[in-house]
Design a protein around this motif. Structure first.
Motif, PDB file in Angstrom:
ATOM      1  N   ILE A   1      42.864  32.239  34.878  1.00  0.00           N
ATOM      2  CA  ILE A   1      43.051  33.126  36.033  1.00  0.00           C
ATOM      3  C   ILE A   1      41.924  32.856  37.023  1.00  0.00           C
ATOM      4  CG2 ILE A   1      43.110  35.539  36.810  1.00  0.00           C
ATOM      5  CD1 ILE A   1      45.491  34.852  34.987  1.00  0.00           C
ATOM      6  N   LYS A   2      42.233  32.342  38.176  1.00  0.00           N
ATOM      7  CA  LYS A   2      41.187  32.097  39.180  1.00  0.00           C
ATOM      8  C   LYS A   2      41.302  33.112  40.312  1.00  0.00           C
ATOM      9  CE  LYS A   2      38.699  28.539  41.666  1.00  0.00           C
ATOM     10  NZ  LYS A   2      38.671  27.191  42.227  1.00  0.00           N
ATOM     11  N   ARG A   3      40.155  33.578  40.735  1.00  0.00           N
ATOM     12  CA  ARG A   3      40.088  34.511  41.861  1.00  0.00           C
ATOM     13  C   ARG A   3      39.889  33.685  43.128  1.00  0.00           C
ATOM     14  NH1 ARG A   3      35.927  37.894  44.379  1.00  0.00           N
ATOM     15  NH2 ARG A   3      36.704  40.031  44.653  1.00  0.00           N
ATOM     16  N   VAL A   4      40.834  33.812  44.051  1.00  0.00           N
ATOM     17  CA  VAL A   4      40.796  32.982  45.276  1.00  0.00           C
ATOM     18  C   VAL A   4      41.029  33.845  46.516  1.00  0.00           C
ATOM     19  CG1 VAL A   4      41.648  30.894  44.116  1.00  0.00           C
ATOM     20  CG2 VAL A   4      43.278  32.508  45.108  1.00  0.00           C
ATOM     21  N   VAL A   5      40.731  33.305  47.674  1.00  0.00           N
ATOM     22  CA  VAL A   5      41.056  33.983  48.928  1.00  0.00           C
ATOM     23  C   VAL A   5      42.577  34.162  48.974  1.00  0.00           C
ATOM     24  CG1 VAL A   5      41.078  33.762  51.445  1.00  0.00           C
ATOM     25  CG2 VAL A   5      39.068  33.019  50.144  1.00  0.00           C
ATOM     26  N   ASP A   6      43.018  35.367  49.325  1.00  0.00           N
ATOM     27  CA  ASP A   6      44.443  35.674  49.349  1.00  0.00           C
ATOM     28  C   ASP A   6      45.198  34.673  50.232  1.00  0.00           C
ATOM     29  OD1 ASP A   6      46.483  37.991  48.657  1.00  0.00           O
ATOM     30  OD2 ASP A   6      46.858  37.364  50.734  1.00  0.00           O
ATOM     31  N   TYR A   7      46.410  34.315  49.806  1.00  0.00           N
ATOM     32  CA  TYR A   7      47.115  33.233  50.504  1.00  0.00           C
ATOM     33  C   TYR A   7      47.480  33.588  51.938  1.00  0.00           C
ATOM     34  CZ  TYR A   7      51.809  35.307  50.174  1.00  0.00           C
ATOM     35  OH  TYR A   7      52.897  36.110  50.334  1.00  0.00           O
ATOM     36  N   GLN A   8      47.455  34.880  52.269  1.00  0.00           N
ATOM     37  CA  GLN A   8      47.820  35.253  53.645  1.00  0.00           C
ATOM     38  C   GLN A   8      46.644  35.227  54.614  1.00  0.00           C
ATOM     39  OE1 GLN A   8      49.936  38.864  52.506  1.00  0.00           O
ATOM     40  NE2 GLN A   8      51.790  37.993  53.420  1.00  0.00           N
TER      41      GLN A   8
ATOM     42  N   VAL B   1      48.172  37.221  24.219  1.00  0.00           N
ATOM     43  CA  VAL B   1      47.921  36.533  25.488  1.00  0.00           C
ATOM     44  C   VAL B   1      46.506  36.881  25.943  1.00  0.00           C
ATOM     45  CG1 VAL B   1      48.614  36.281  27.899  1.00  0.00           C
ATOM     46  CG2 VAL B   1      50.365  36.575  26.124  1.00  0.00           C
ATOM     47  N   LEU B   2      45.697  35.850  26.096  1.00  0.00           N
ATOM     48  CA  LEU B   2      44.299  36.034  26.483  1.00  0.00           C
ATOM     49  C   LEU B   2      44.095  35.468  27.891  1.00  0.00           C
ATOM     50  CD1 LEU B   2      41.255  36.528  25.910  1.00  0.00           C
ATOM     51  CD2 LEU B   2      41.213  34.322  24.729  1.00  0.00           C
ATOM     52  N   ALA B   3      43.657  36.320  28.823  1.00  0.00           N
ATOM     53  CA  ALA B   3      43.413  35.874  30.201  1.00  0.00           C
ATOM     54  C   ALA B   3      41.941  35.532  30.365  1.00  0.00           C
ATOM     55  CB  ALA B   3      43.808  36.974  31.178  1.00  0.00           C
ATOM     56  N   VAL B   4      41.668  34.381  30.983  1.00  0.00           N
ATOM     57  CA  VAL B   4      40.290  33.922  31.125  1.00  0.00           C
ATOM     58  C   VAL B   4      39.975  33.602  32.583  1.00  0.00           C
ATOM     59  CG1 VAL B   4      38.661  32.098  30.536  1.00  0.00           C
ATOM     60  CG2 VAL B   4      40.254  32.924  28.812  1.00  0.00           C
ATOM     61  N   ALA B   5      38.843  34.099  33.057  1.00  0.00           N
ATOM     62  CA  ALA B   5      38.373  33.722  34.390  1.00  0.00           C
ATOM     63  C   ALA B   5      36.947  33.205  34.284  1.00  0.00           C
ATOM     64  CB  ALA B   5      38.434  34.908  35.338  1.00  0.00           C
ATOM     65  N   ILE B   6      36.606  32.288  35.151  1.00  0.00           N
ATOM     66  CA  ILE B   6      35.241  31.769  35.225  1.00  0.00           C
ATOM     67  C   ILE B   6      34.731  32.071  36.622  1.00  0.00           C
ATOM     68  CG2 ILE B   6      33.809  29.692  35.087  1.00  0.00           C
ATOM     69  CD1 ILE B   6      36.325  28.460  33.531  1.00  0.00           C
ATOM     70  N   GLY B   7      33.615  32.782  36.713  1.00  0.00           N
ATOM     71  CA  GLY B   7      33.091  33.110  38.037  1.00  0.00           C
ATOM     72  C   GLY B   7      32.185  34.324  37.991  1.00  0.00           C
TER      73      GLY B   7
ATOM     74  N   GLY C   1      50.217  42.261  31.601  1.00  0.00           N
ATOM     75  CA  GLY C   1      50.669  42.142  30.211  1.00  0.00           C
ATOM     76  C   GLY C   1      49.764  41.340  29.293  1.00  0.00           C
ATOM     77  N   ALA C   2      48.649  40.808  29.811  1.00  0.00           N
ATOM     78  CA  ALA C   2      47.703  40.133  28.916  1.00  0.00           C
ATOM     79  C   ALA C   2      47.142  41.170  27.944  1.00  0.00           C
ATOM     80  CB  ALA C   2      46.584  39.474  29.718  1.00  0.00           C
ATOM     81  N   ASP C   3      46.835  40.757  26.708  1.00  0.00           N
ATOM     82  CA  ASP C   3      46.313  41.701  25.720  1.00  0.00           C
ATOM     83  C   ASP C   3      44.817  41.868  25.834  1.00  0.00           C
ATOM     84  OD1 ASP C   3      48.780  42.084  24.044  1.00  0.00           O
ATOM     85  OD2 ASP C   3      48.601  39.894  24.001  1.00  0.00           O
ATOM     86  N   ARG C   4      44.145  40.826  26.301  1.00  0.00           N
ATOM     87  CA  ARG C   4      42.707  40.776  26.252  1.00  0.00           C
ATOM     88  C   ARG C   4      42.254  39.903  27.414  1.00  0.00           C
ATOM     89  NH1 ARG C   4      39.262  38.074  22.568  1.00  0.00           N
ATOM     90  NH2 ARG C   4      40.862  36.704  21.758  1.00  0.00           N
ATOM     91  N   ALA C   5      41.053  40.175  27.935  1.00  0.00           N
ATOM     92  CA  ALA C   5      40.539  39.334  29.009  1.00  0.00           C
ATOM     93  C   ALA C   5      39.116  38.918  28.708  1.00  0.00           C
ATOM     94  CB  ALA C   5      40.597  40.078  30.337  1.00  0.00           C
ATOM     95  N   LEU C   6      38.764  37.756  29.224  1.00  0.00           N
ATOM     96  CA  LEU C   6      37.445  37.209  28.957  1.00  0.00           C
ATOM     97  C   LEU C   6      36.896  36.627  30.251  1.00  0.00           C
ATOM     98  CD1 LEU C   6      37.112  35.043  25.766  1.00  0.00           C
ATOM     99  CD2 LEU C   6      35.451  34.970  27.610  1.00  0.00           C
ATOM    100  N   LEU C   7      35.722  37.084  30.638  1.00  0.00           N
ATOM    101  CA  LEU C   7      35.089  36.550  31.844  1.00  0.00           C
ATOM    102  C   LEU C   7      33.902  35.686  31.448  1.00  0.00           C
ATOM    103  CD1 LEU C   7      34.466  36.328  34.883  1.00  0.00           C
ATOM    104  CD2 LEU C   7      33.295  38.530  34.726  1.00  0.00           C
ATOM    105  N   VAL C   8      33.937  34.423  31.826  1.00  0.00           N
ATOM    106  CA  VAL C   8      32.765  33.562  31.660  1.00  0.00           C
ATOM    107  C   VAL C   8      31.990  33.695  32.952  1.00  0.00           C
ATOM    108  CG1 VAL C   8      31.932  31.220  31.295  1.00  0.00           C
ATOM    109  CG2 VAL C   8      34.021  32.000  30.131  1.00  0.00           C
ATOM    110  N   GLU C   9      30.851  34.405  32.860  1.00  0.00           N
ATOM    111  CA  GLU C   9      30.178  34.801  34.093  1.00  0.00           C
ATOM    112  C   GLU C   9      29.164  33.768  34.563  1.00  0.00           C
ATOM    113  OE1 GLU C   9      28.826  38.853  34.145  1.00  0.00           O
ATOM    114  OE2 GLU C   9      27.933  38.580  36.136  1.00  0.00           O
ATOM    115  N   THR C  10      29.314  33.410  35.831  1.00  0.00           N
ATOM    116  CA  THR C  10      28.354  32.527  36.496  1.00  0.00           C
ATOM    117  C   THR C  10      28.491  32.730  37.997  1.00  0.00           C
ATOM    118  OG1 THR C  10      27.765  30.235  37.007  1.00  0.00           O
ATOM    119  CG2 THR C  10      30.043  30.625  36.356  1.00  0.00           C
TER     120      THR C  10
END
Ligand SMILES: Cc1cc2nc3c(=O)[nH]c(=O)nc-3n(C[C@H](O)[C@H](O)[C@H](O)COP(=O)(O)OP(=O)(O)OC[C@H]3O[C@@H](n4cnc5c(N)ncnc54)[C@H](O)[C@@H]3O)c2cc1C
Ligand SMILES: Nc1ncnc2c1ncn2[C@@H]1O[C@H](COP(=O)(O)O)[C@@H](O)[C@H]1O
Lengths: 249, 312
Positions: free
Chosen positions: A7-14, A58-64, A79-88
């Motif tokens: 899961i990447k956090r990005v500038v909204d497409y609009q 279902v495990l959601a992962v973001a790096i940021g 609907g993901a069961d768990r989330a994991l943030l790799v923080e940097t």
């Protein structure tokens, strides 16, 4: 079967992005951020596999940065069961991202990793293929249909001028095209429930050495503007203009 | 040091996109070699030999390369790449699927979808759906690059006389099985390389209306037919007709957009067209910002009128 979803956090497409005043980067201050649209397709596919009884988790992962918690909450609500943030707070490019994912795959042992086919900020379309290589797993990029059964994934991929079908032995990496599905609309109760689901943060350094060759960003600029256009009054004027441009016989 | 270009073939032989990559490789300086992979390549090797700008053809003719499966091609690239400064391919679905996989195993820098070569180590690539251009430099060592084929002219098919060297095959990963490939058959020119493209948006309303409205004009112009994502998603046009960030990037001499709003994701795919024409009944539609010529009118009036005018 566990599925790990990127899961990447990005500038909204609009949002129409601009370069920063010094021309060295992209202006993101005060700009609306969202989950990368292709990642929503990847997540939707994973959640549907869970609903169909094919996947168990279902495990959601973001790096940021810590700000990524918002997109991970969104993923949990979808609907993901768990989330994991790799923080940097550092800028992480594709190959390093893939190495971080490899470390997480070693920790979590998923049978399937799903990502978007590309992140709409860098438009790189590299991470999934890189991760598959590092794990020596098969890959299916630009997926528009995914079926999983008997330890295998049948994937239809979008290719130039058509499509092709591959059969991958799991574990595998699949990257999602927009056509894979229509991501669900999140309802309020789902958002409330998401607040109770686990969201774990780990520091990037905890994953060991993930260094990778990286590109140096020298400059960011708007493409040269096209010359101002003309509004014409009728088809006859248009035909005359196009003949003058020599693009019509 | 030399540059290795990865060839892509279809039923007609070496794709024009590969010849564009050869032109880009030429801009880097140094000898340019072409890696030709597939099964039963004799005829195609002859074709490759005469492409202008190549000094050597590496021929890897073996069953595991038949369908361009990245998992099977990667070990070959990993074996050959260390002898080169740069490995280059066209940014097609084939090149974009393969090169990042090889880059990861080579622990090398990867630059995707390059639109301009500034120097041996410095490249321009679009980001944010083409709203911005980033200039990036690669670190010392091997770099893998995909180049956008529409911005580099294809190298000439004749005039060269490269040496051909057979390369031993590297075997199969055995985890990926090719099942089938369905390529769209059309009597129209290929979207990616057509000189004239006309396209329609959501407002065409249905598959039948989309076809009946645009096909006569396309035939008259010898044009390929494109579509917006909205038109594709609602089933009016096939997937491979989509123009834009997630579809095909085009650079025709003439592009005519009928009932297309001009979202950034669409415009990112047409910016390199020589002449852009927009027909939209909303004078405020963003497509007019990039159009050279605009008609603020109903497309259902304009298309038949234009078709008739061109018949004269
Ligand atoms: C991650 C992502 C990637 C995307 N990639 C792509 C892509 O590759 N390609 C792409 O096209 N889109 C892409 N999109 C979608 C894009 O954002 C727009 O939604 C889409 O391009 C809009 O299509 P449209 O112009 O047909 O429809 P609309 O935006 O609904 O516009 C219809 C236009 O037709 C005009 N119109 C209606 N009736 C008539 C008439 N009778 N005569 C004349 N004009 C008329 C209207 O004034 C309007 O301007 C992407 C979106 C996302 C989120
Ligand atoms: N920082 C990140 N955090 C989480 N996922 C990422 C990140 N970067 C890339 N990805 C995943 O990799 C996909 C392809 O990204 P890219 O190769 O950068 O175009 C994205 O759609 C995400 O699923």
């Amino acid at each position: 079967m566990k599925i790990l979803v990127g899961i990447k956090r990005v500038v909204d497409y609009q949002v129409t992005v601009r370069s920063t005043a010094d021309g060295k980067g992209v202006e993101t201050a005060g700009v609306k951020m969202s989950i990368n649209p292709f990642d929503e397709n990847a997540l939707e596919a994973a959640v549907r596999l869970k609903e169909a009884g094919v996947a168990t988790e279902v495990l959601a992962v973001a790096i940021g940065s810590a700000a990524n918690q918002d997109v991970l909450r969104h993923a949990l609500a979808m609907g993901a069961d768990r989330a994991l943030l790799v923080e940097t707070d550092a800028v992480v490019q594709s190959l390093q991202t893939a190495k971080i994912y490899r470390a997480l795959v070693e920790r979590e042992a998923p049978q399937l990793v799903m990502s978007g086919k590309q992140a709409i900020d860098d438009d790189a379309a590299e991470t999934a293929q890189m991760l598959a290589a590092l794990l020596n797993w098969p890959q299916a990029t630009f997926a528009s249909n995914v079926q999983v059964a008997d330890g295998k994934a049948t994937v239809v991929r979008e290719i130039d001028g058509g499509q092709e079908t591959l059969l991958l032995a799991l574990p595998a990496v699949i990257s999602a095209d927009l056509r894979l599905n229509e991501p669900r609309f999140i309802k309020l109760p789902a958002l409330m429930m998401a607040k109770k689901k686990p969201l774990e943060t780990i520091a990037l350094a905890e994953l060991g050495n993930t260094a990778a060759p990286s590109l140096t960003l020298l400059n960011v600029a708007e493409p040269p503007a096209r010359k101002a256009g003309r509004i014409l009054n009728n088809v006859a004027e248009l035909v005359a203009a196009l003949r003058a441009e020599k693009v019509l016989p | 040091m030399s540059i290795l270009v990865i060839a892509e073939i279809d039923s007609h032989g070496i794709k024009a996109a590969t010849r564009s990559a050869i032109t880009a490789a030429g801009q880097l300086g140094g000898d340019v070699h072409l890696l030709l992979t597939g099964s039963g390549l004799e005829g195609i090797a002859l074709q490759a030999k005469s492409i202008k700008g190549l000094s050597k053809i590496l021929l890897a003719d073996s069953a595991e390369y038949a369908h361009g499966i990245a998992e099977n091609l990667t070990p070959l690239l990993v074996k050959l790449a260390p002898g080169y400064s740069t490995v280059l391919a066209a940014a097609t679905s084939f090149g974009k699927n393969l090169l990042p996989r090889a880059a990861a195993l080579l622990d090398a820098a990867m630059v995707s979808e390059v639109t301009q070569i500034i120097g041996e180590r410095t490249f321009v690539r679009p980001i944010y759906a083409g709203n911005l251009n980033a200039t990036v430099a690669v670190p010392p060592g091997l770099a893998l690059i995909t180049v956008r084929p529409t911005v580099f002219e294809a190298a000439a098919e004749t005039g060269g006389d490269a040496a051909v060297e057979a390369i031993a095959a590297t075997g199969e990963l055995g985890k990926t099985q090719f099942i089938s490939r369905e390529l769209a058959v059309s009597d129209r020119p290929e979207l990616a390389t057509a000189k004239v493209v006309i396209s329609g948006g959501r407002s065409l309303g249905s598959k039948e209306i989309f076809h009946d409205t645009l096909a006569p004009l396309a035939a008259q112009l010898g044009a390929a037919i494109g579509a917006t994502r909205a038109a594709v998603d609602s089933g009016m046009a096939p997937n491979d007709a989509q123009v834009g960030q997630t579809g095909t990037v085009i650079a025709p001499d003439l592009y005519i957009a009928f009932g297309v709003s001009g979202a950034a994701q669409h415009v990112g795919g047409i910016k390199d067209a020589k002449v852009i024409v927009a027909v939209n009944h909303d004078a405020e539609a963003p497509i007019f910002k990039v159009a050279d010529y605009g008609l603020v009118a109903d497309l259902f009036d304009v298309v038949p009128e234009l078709t008739a005018a061109l018949k004269q």
